[in-house]
Write a protein that holds these residues in place. Structure first.
Motif, short mmCIF file in Angstrom:
data_model
loop_
_atom_site.label_atom_id
_atom_site.label_comp_id
_atom_site.label_asym_id
_atom_site.label_seq_id
_atom_site.Cartn_x
_atom_site.Cartn_y
_atom_site.Cartn_z
N PRO A 146 0.83 -1.20 0.00
CA PRO A 146 0.00 0.00 0.00
C PRO A 146 0.86 1.25 0.00
O PRO A 146 2.04 1.22 0.34
N THR A 186 2.55 5.71 4.49
CA THR A 186 2.05 6.77 5.34
C THR A 186 2.97 6.89 6.53
O THR A 186 3.91 6.13 6.69
N GLY A 234 -5.04 3.43 12.58
CA GLY A 234 -5.44 3.79 11.23
C GLY A 234 -6.23 2.69 10.57
O GLY A 234 -6.30 1.55 11.01
N ASP A 235 -6.88 3.05 9.43
CA ASP A 235 -7.65 2.08 8.67
C ASP A 235 -6.84 1.46 7.55
O ASP A 235 -7.28 0.49 6.94
N THR A 236 -5.68 2.04 7.22
CA THR A 236 -4.86 1.54 6.13
C THR A 236 -4.02 0.36 6.60
O THR A 236 -3.42 0.41 7.67
N ALA A 237 -3.97 -0.68 5.77
CA ALA A 237 -3.17 -1.85 6.14
C ALA A 237 -1.70 -1.45 6.20
O ALA A 237 -1.20 -0.71 5.35
N ASP A 268 2.40 -1.72 5.87
CA ASP A 268 3.33 -2.40 4.96
C ASP A 268 3.96 -3.60 5.65
O ASP A 268 4.21 -4.63 5.03
N ARG A 314 7.85 3.47 4.84
CA ARG A 314 6.82 2.44 4.93
C ARG A 314 6.15 2.51 6.30
O ARG A 314 6.71 3.02 7.26
N THR A 315 4.95 1.96 6.39
CA THR A 315 4.29 1.87 7.69
C THR A 315 4.63 0.52 8.32
O THR A 315 4.46 -0.53 7.71
N GLU A 373 3.76 -1.47 11.78
CA GLU A 373 2.89 -1.45 12.94
C GLU A 373 3.14 -2.65 13.84
O GLU A 373 3.41 -3.75 13.36
N ASP A 407 -5.85 -7.53 6.76
CA ASP A 407 -5.45 -6.88 5.52
C ASP A 407 -3.95 -6.86 5.30
O ASP A 407 -3.48 -6.40 4.26
#
Length: 333
Positions: A2, A5, A12-15, A17, A44-45, A47, A61
């Motif tokens: 993706p 961010t 967050g709602d974004t999957a 990396d 890259r994100t 998490e 996701d």
């Protein structure tokens, strides 16, 4: 992957990396692992899921996940998983068949342990060579009394397993003037040792008979389970020392106890045991010529740093080549 961010938490709602699961290792906070990956992938994100619920939610996701273990409920929840990067060198504890059926690529931490386990093995060999354990015992008793020692130069060291750890052991033994024998499944491939042989047969027995230090650095497989049994101990020279940094069941524990009681070997350095943890009442604790460490050879303050290098490189490869990417340390399923 993706679009990148700046988010690094689970809000967050974004999957992400890269999703890091919550279990750490060697008593080191898993936050350090996530931080090391972020340092290498600043665009890259990355998490870190800190609770079971966060893991189940985030993994739905996630395409690239790393962690020590992979629970069944996470596999059920993973809808888009492409890569699971195991943070251990061994992957026998993973549901490999189910991951393969889902088309998930699996990587491991092979090579991360090489320097520290190589040093652990060298330390164990030198401890028995110069008999530091005898000196330590006499120091506790305040005894100034000379004792005989051994010399490593000219010894024969047999290393079972010539993967990253076995090669690291060879590298560290090179300046000591020893003869080395390597044992591997495919001896025709050669290796860094003076001689390379296969498992079993007369060649293996002959190697045992002329070995001064037997280093076990192999994976636990059908071939290696119980490899060092009563017959092996009888074959070994009474001055030989066993060093096990592989897995406990590579050695038949009862046979080892018998060998120590019967003086069939000079001693043993065990970083792994069977059973593990070793029960308090187990006789292995009571031998003065046995060194026991609690599966600690794999510890290094650089563990997460080395592992993060592998993760970052594989993220870049997946970015470039997608599902066709050839990954570093990919496990052949």
């Amino acid at each position: 992957m993706p679009a990148p961010t700046d988010a690094t938490d689970m809000s967050g709602d974004t999957a992400p990396d890269v999703l890091v699961l919550r279990t750490g290792t060697h008593g080191m906070p898993v936050e350090q692992y996530a931080a090391a990956i972020r340092e290498r992938l600043p665009d890259r994100t990355v998490e870190l899921a800190r609770t079971p619920a966060e893991e189940r939610e985030a993994i739905r996701d996630a395409r690239f996940v790393t962690g020590m273990t992979f629970r069944d409920d996470l596999l059920e929840a993973a809808e888009n998983l492409e890569v699971f990067a195991c943070a251990y060198a061994g992957t026998g504890h993973l549901p490999l068949d189910r991951l393969e059926a889902r088309g998930v690529a699996v990587t491991n931490a092979s090579g991360v342990h090489g320097p520290n386990i190589g040093e652990h093995v060298l330390g164990a060999i030198l401890r028995f060579t110069r008999r530091f354990h005898v000196g330590a015992r006499q120091q506790r008793r305040r005894e100034w009394r000379h004792y005989q020692a051994h010399e490593l130069q000219g010894s024969t060291v047999t290393i079972v397993g010539l993967g990253a750890i076995g090669r690291a052991v060879c590298d560290r033994l090179e300046p000591f003037g020893v003869e080395t024998i390597g044992v591997r499944y495919t001896p025709e491939k050669g290796g860094p040792t003076d001689d390379v042989i296969g498992f079993g047969g007369e060649g293996f027995d002959e190697a045992l008979a002329r070995t001064d230090y037997l280093v076990l650095a192999c994976p636990l497989t059908e071939t290696t389970r119980g490899l060092i049994d009563g017959e092996a101990f009888v074959t070994m020279d009474p001055d030989a020392v066993l060093v096990n940094v592989a897995r406990g069941p590579v050695v038949e524990t009862d046979a080892l106890v018998d060998a120590l009681r019967s003086n069939w070997i000079r001693g043993a350095s065990l970083d792994v045991t069977d059973p593990e943890p070793l029960p308090e009442e187990h006789p292995l604790w009571n031998f003065e010529n046995v060194q026991i460490t609690p599966h600690n050879a794999g510890h290094t303050p650089n563990y997460y740093e080395r592992l993060a290098d592998i993760i970052a490189e594989n993220v870049r490869r997946v970015d470039a080549d997608g599902a066709d990417a050839e990954l570093e340390n990919q496990v052949r399923l």
